[in-house]
Design an enzyme around this catalytic site. Structure first.
Site: not given
Ligand SMILES: Cc1cc2nc3c(=O)[nH]c(=O)nc-3n(C[C@H](O)[C@H](O)[C@H](O)COP(=O)(O)OP(=O)(O)OC[C@H]3O[C@@H](n4cnc5c(N)ncnc54)[C@H](O)[C@@H]3O)c2cc1C
Length: 352
Positions: A169, A249, A346
Site C-alpha cells: 500500500r 478499507s 488508508e
Molecule cells: C468500496 C471500495 C473498495 C476498495 N477496495 C480496494 C482494494 O481492494 N484494494 C485497494 O488497494 N484499494 C481499494 N480501495 C481504495 C481505492 O479504490 C484505491 O486506492 C484507488 O486506487 C484510489 O484511486 P482514486 O482514483 O479513487 O484516487 P483518489 O481517491 O482520488 O486519490 C487517492 C490518492 O491518490 C492521489 N492521486 C489520484 N490520482 C492521481 C494522479 N493521477 N496522480 C497523482 N496522484 C494521484 C490523490 O492525490 C490521493 O492522494 C477501495 C475503495 C472503495 C471505496
C-alpha cells in the site's frame, strides 16, 4: 485541439468521492491532457495556490472545511496495447481511465496480470499511488513504467517500476516523494493467454463452487468470482447499497514484529497473521477491530461500520468528516489499548 483552462469556484467535493463527505474546493478544474495539466500548474503558481490532485475520490477523506486551494481532477483518457517481449503485451492506460474498465479490457483481451483487482473503484492514476492490490495481486507486479509530471522540475518523466519504490500500500508517490508527481499514464505488462493468479483461499473456494457448476478458472471466471465476493462485502460501488458508501478499507493491515505478535497472542490466543518475507508479520486489521469491540454494523451517529466489512467506515447519510474522524479515533484507541498495535488509516486526508 488544446482547450482553455476552465476553473470553477466553490465546487462541492463530496459528490466526487465515494464516501460522500466533506466541504468544497475553493477552485476546481478538470484536465484532459498534459497541456491542460501544465496550464493548471502555471495558474496555481501565479496565484500562489496549494494543489490537490484528485482521481476517482475512492481513497480520500475531505475535511468539512473543504480544500482552500486548487483541486485538479486528472481525466487523461486512452487505452492501448503493444507487443512486448516473450509473448507479453504492454497495456498503456491514461490516468483518467476507470480502473475497472481497464481490468475488464485486459480480461476480454485474454491478458493476465490484473484480473484479481477487478471491481476496485477509482481511476488508473490512483493505482500506483498506494500500490493497489486485492486477492493476492498488486499493481506493482505488472507496472512497467509510470508517466508523470514532475512538479519539482516542471518536466514530464517516465519512472520505472523500481523507481516507484512499491511496497504494501505504498510507493514513492505516497511516501518519500508525496505530492511531487502527477500520474498521467501507466504501462502494465500483461501475459497473453496467461493463467489467472489464484493465491487467495477465498477466491479459490469461490472458483471451486463455480467449477462444480461447469465454469472453468479462466481469466473471465476469476474476474466474475472476484466481483461476486466483493459485492457480498459491499466492496464494489453500488448506489443502492449503503454499505458501499465508504472509502474502502479504512485501515491498513498493520505489519508488526514477531515480539508484537507474541504480545497479541498473550491477550487473545491464535490470532490470524500472514508472515512477511522480512520476518515481520501482517495482522488483519479487521480481526483487531472486531476483537476490540467494533463489530460489523456498529453505529456512531451518521457514520458506522459496514454491515458486511468491519474495515469499512460508511456514511449512513448526512455524515460529516468530523464524525468519520471521531469513529476512526475511537477504533484506533481501542485497538491500541487492547493489543498495543497502532492502526494507520488508508485514505488520504485532504484539507485537515
Ligand atoms: C468500496 C471500495 C473498495 C476498495 N477496495 C480496494 C482494494 O481492494 N484494494 C485497494 O488497494 N484499494 C481499494 N480501495 C481504495 C481505492 O479504490 C484505491 O486506492 C484507488 O486506487 C484510489 O484511486 P482514486 O482514483 O479513487 O484516487 P483518489 O481517491 O482520488 O486519490 C487517492 C490518492 O491518490 C492521489 N492521486 C489520484 N490520482 C492521481 C494522479 N493521477 N496522480 C497523482 N496522484 C494521484 C490523490 O492525490 C490521493 O492522494 C477501495 C475503495 C472503495 C471505496
Amino acid at each position: 485541439m488544446e482547450q482553455e483552462l476552465n476553473i470553477q469556484k466553490n465546487v462541492a467535493l463530496a459528490p466526487f468521492t465515494t464516501l460522500g463527505v466533506g466541504g468544497p474546493a475553493h477552485l476546481f478544474t478538470n484536465v484532459d491532457d498534459e497541456f491542460g495539466l501544465m496550464q493548471a500548474f502555471e495558474f496555481a503558481q501565479k496565484n500562489n495556490l496549494e494543489i490537490f490532485v484528485l482521481g476517482g475520490g475512492s481513497n480520500v477523506l475531505i475535511s468539512d472545511n473543504g480544500f482552500q486551494g486548487l483541486v485538479i481532477r486528472v481525466g487523461v483518457r486512452g487505452i492501448s496495447l503493444s507487443d512486448a517481449n516473450e509473448g507479453n503485451v504492454d497495456l498503456t492506460a491514461g490516468a483518467g481511465e476507470i480502473w475497472d474498465d481497464v481490468v475488464r479490457y485486459a480480461v476480454e483481451n485474454d491478458l493476465a496480470g490484473i484480473e484479481c483487482m477487478s471491481g476496485i473503484p477509482g481511476l488508473v492514476g490512483g493505482t500506483p499511488v498506494q500500490n493497489v492490490g486485492a486477492y493476492g495481486q498488486e499493481v506493482s507486479e505488472t507496472v512497467v513504467s509510470v508517466r508523470c509530471y514532475d512538479r519539482r522540475d516542471g518536466a514530464m518523466i517516465e519512472l520505472t517500476n523500481a523507481e516507484c519504490g512499491f511496497s504494501y500500500r505504498t510507493s514513492i508517490f505516497n511516501t518519500s516523494e508525496k505530492g511531487r508527481y502527477v500520474v498521467l499514464s501507466v504501462v502494465f505488462r500483461l501475459k497473453k493467454g496467461g493463467t489467472p493468479k489464484l493465491a487467495y483461499p477465498e477466491l479459490v473456494k469461490e472458483l471451486e463452487n463455480a467449477e462444480r457448476k461447469g465454469v472453468s478458472s479462466d481469466l473471465k471466471a476469476v474476474r466474475e468470482a472476484v466481483v461476486k465476493i466483493r459485492r457480498r462485502k459491499s466492496m464494489v460501488i453500488d448506489p443502492d447499497d449503503l454499505n458501499s458508501r465508504s472509502a474502502g478499507s479504512f485501515f491498513k493491515n498493520p505489519i508488526v514484529t514477531e515480539d508484537a505478535l507474541n504480545s497479541v497472542r498473550s491477550i487473545t490466543p491464535d490470532p490470524p497473521f500472514f508472515p512477511m518475507s522480512d520476518g515481520n508479520v501482517k495482522l488483519p486489521a479487521a480481526w483487531l477491530i472486531e476483537q476490540s469491540g467494533f463489530h460489523k454494523g456498529y453505529i456512531h451517529g451518521n457514520v458506522g461500520i459496514s454491515e458486511k466489512h468491519s474495515l469499512a467506515i460508511i456514511n449512513r447519510g448526512g455524515a460529516t468528516a468530523a464524525e468519520v474522524v471521531g469513529l476512526m479515533t475511537n477504533i484506533k484507541d481501542a485497538v491500541k489499548e487492547k493489543f498495543g498495535v497502532e492502526l494507520h488509516p488508508e485514505p488520504v486526508f485532504v484539507g485537515f
